[in-house]
Write a protein that holds these residues in place. Structure first.
Motif, PDB file in Angstrom:
ATOM      1  N   ASP A  42       0.805  -1.225   0.000  1.00  0.00           N
ATOM      2  CA  ASP A  42       0.000   0.000   0.000  1.00  0.00           C
ATOM      3  C   ASP A  42       0.839   1.276   0.000  1.00  0.00           C
ATOM      4  OD1 ASP A  42      -2.255  -1.577   0.017  1.00  0.00           O
ATOM      5  OD2 ASP A  42      -2.620  -1.355   2.169  1.00  0.00           O
ATOM      6  N   THR A  43       2.077   1.194   0.451  1.00  0.00           N
ATOM      7  CA  THR A  43       2.917   2.400   0.520  1.00  0.00           C
ATOM      8  C   THR A  43       3.949   2.415  -0.605  1.00  0.00           C
ATOM      9  OG1 THR A  43       4.331   1.293   2.166  1.00  0.00           O
ATOM     10  CG2 THR A  43       2.607   2.742   3.006  1.00  0.00           C
ATOM     11  N   GLY A  45       4.485   0.262  -2.901  1.00  0.00           N
ATOM     12  CA  GLY A  45       3.874  -0.171  -4.163  1.00  0.00           C
ATOM     13  C   GLY A  45       3.195   0.950  -4.928  1.00  0.00           C
ATOM     14  N   LYS A  46       2.731   1.964  -4.214  1.00  0.00           N
ATOM     15  CA  LYS A  46       2.084   3.098  -4.873  1.00  0.00           C
ATOM     16  C   LYS A  46       3.084   4.208  -5.209  1.00  0.00           C
ATOM     17  CE  LYS A  46      -2.579   2.366  -3.112  1.00  0.00           C
ATOM     18  NZ  LYS A  46      -2.454   0.969  -2.840  1.00  0.00           N
ATOM     19  N   LYS A  49       6.944   2.150  -9.534  1.00  0.00           N
ATOM     20  CA  LYS A  49       6.345   1.189 -10.462  1.00  0.00           C
ATOM     21  C   LYS A  49       7.135  -0.116 -10.519  1.00  0.00           C
ATOM     22  CE  LYS A  49       4.250   4.714 -13.441  1.00  0.00           C
ATOM     23  NZ  LYS A  49       4.375   5.802 -12.506  1.00  0.00           N
ATOM     24  N   LYS A  52       7.812  -4.529  -8.909  1.00  0.00           N
ATOM     25  CA  LYS A  52       6.424  -4.701  -8.486  1.00  0.00           C
ATOM     26  C   LYS A  52       6.409  -5.345  -7.098  1.00  0.00           C
ATOM     27  CE  LYS A  52       2.073  -6.639 -10.133  1.00  0.00           C
ATOM     28  NZ  LYS A  52       1.651  -7.376  -8.962  1.00  0.00           N
ATOM     29  N   HIS A 143       9.232   4.500   2.949  1.00  0.00           N
ATOM     30  CA  HIS A 143       8.191   5.265   2.264  1.00  0.00           C
ATOM     31  C   HIS A 143       7.876   6.537   3.028  1.00  0.00           C
ATOM     32  CE1 HIS A 143       3.968   6.470   1.658  1.00  0.00           C
ATOM     33  NE2 HIS A 143       4.243   6.246   0.381  1.00  0.00           N
TER      34      HIS A 143
END
Length: 189
Positions: A42-43, A45-46, A49, A52, A143
């Protein structure tokens, strides 16, 4: 009775339900990893890119995967810019365990200094594939640092690391076998 597994299913091993249990299959365990991989997805990964974020790699993150995350976060956000040498930025040149540990110690330290907090993670254990839940917690902190501390706070943290400061605990010295033998001889005499 319907819905109950037979009491003895030796082929299921540790996954067999306990005798008298209403469960057909045991509940998900911490080893499944979803509790500690999802925040990373959620962190981080967003934010980036590539690579993955997938449970497969987050459950036991290989060094190359972590290296790619750290360098990509730096490229995307400018966080920790200038921390790594040209050789450290190239994962092909980090082949031995010590160079991998050194890279991770720098990455862990810069996050700790930028956020002003201690993070419970050990580079040696990361390289050994141990404690993936702590590794994922560190990635979430990466993050946080990259999205809130880019700029002056990041630059200051980088300078602290480059000047030799470390937020990680120093490695414990291993006693040599010879020293142990000498002590054993002294006790016998």
């Amino acid at each position: 009775s319907r819905g109950r597994a037979p009491a003895a299913l030796p082929f299921l091993g540790k996954f067999a339900p306990r005798p008298g249990s209403q469960e057909r299959f045991p509940a998900a365990t911490m080893a499944d990893g979803e509790e500690w991989t999802q925040p990373t997805i959620d962190t981080i990964g967003k934010l980036i890119k590539k690579p993955k974020m997938s449970d497969k790699y987050l459950k036991k993150p290989p060094f190359r995967f972590l290296h790619d995350i750290v360098t990509e976060v730096s490229k995307e956000t400018g966080f920790a810019k200038g921390l790594f040498t040209e050789d450290e930025a190239d994962p092909e040149k980090l082949k031995d365990k010590q160079s991998k540990v050194d890279f991770l110690n720098k990455a862990i330290s810069v996050v700790c200094f930028a956020l002003g907090e201690k993070i419970d993670v050990v580079a040696n254990k990361i390289v050994a594939g141990m404690e993936p839940e702590k590794t994922n917690a560190w990635l979430v902190k990466l993050h946080q640092a990259a999205t809130t501390c880019a700029g002056a706070a990041s630059d200051e943290a980088v300078q602290r690391v480059l000047s030799g400061e470390s937020a990680t605990a120093p490695a414990k010295e291993k006693k040599k076998k010879k020293e142990k033998k000498d002590k054993t001889k002294e006790k016998k005499e």
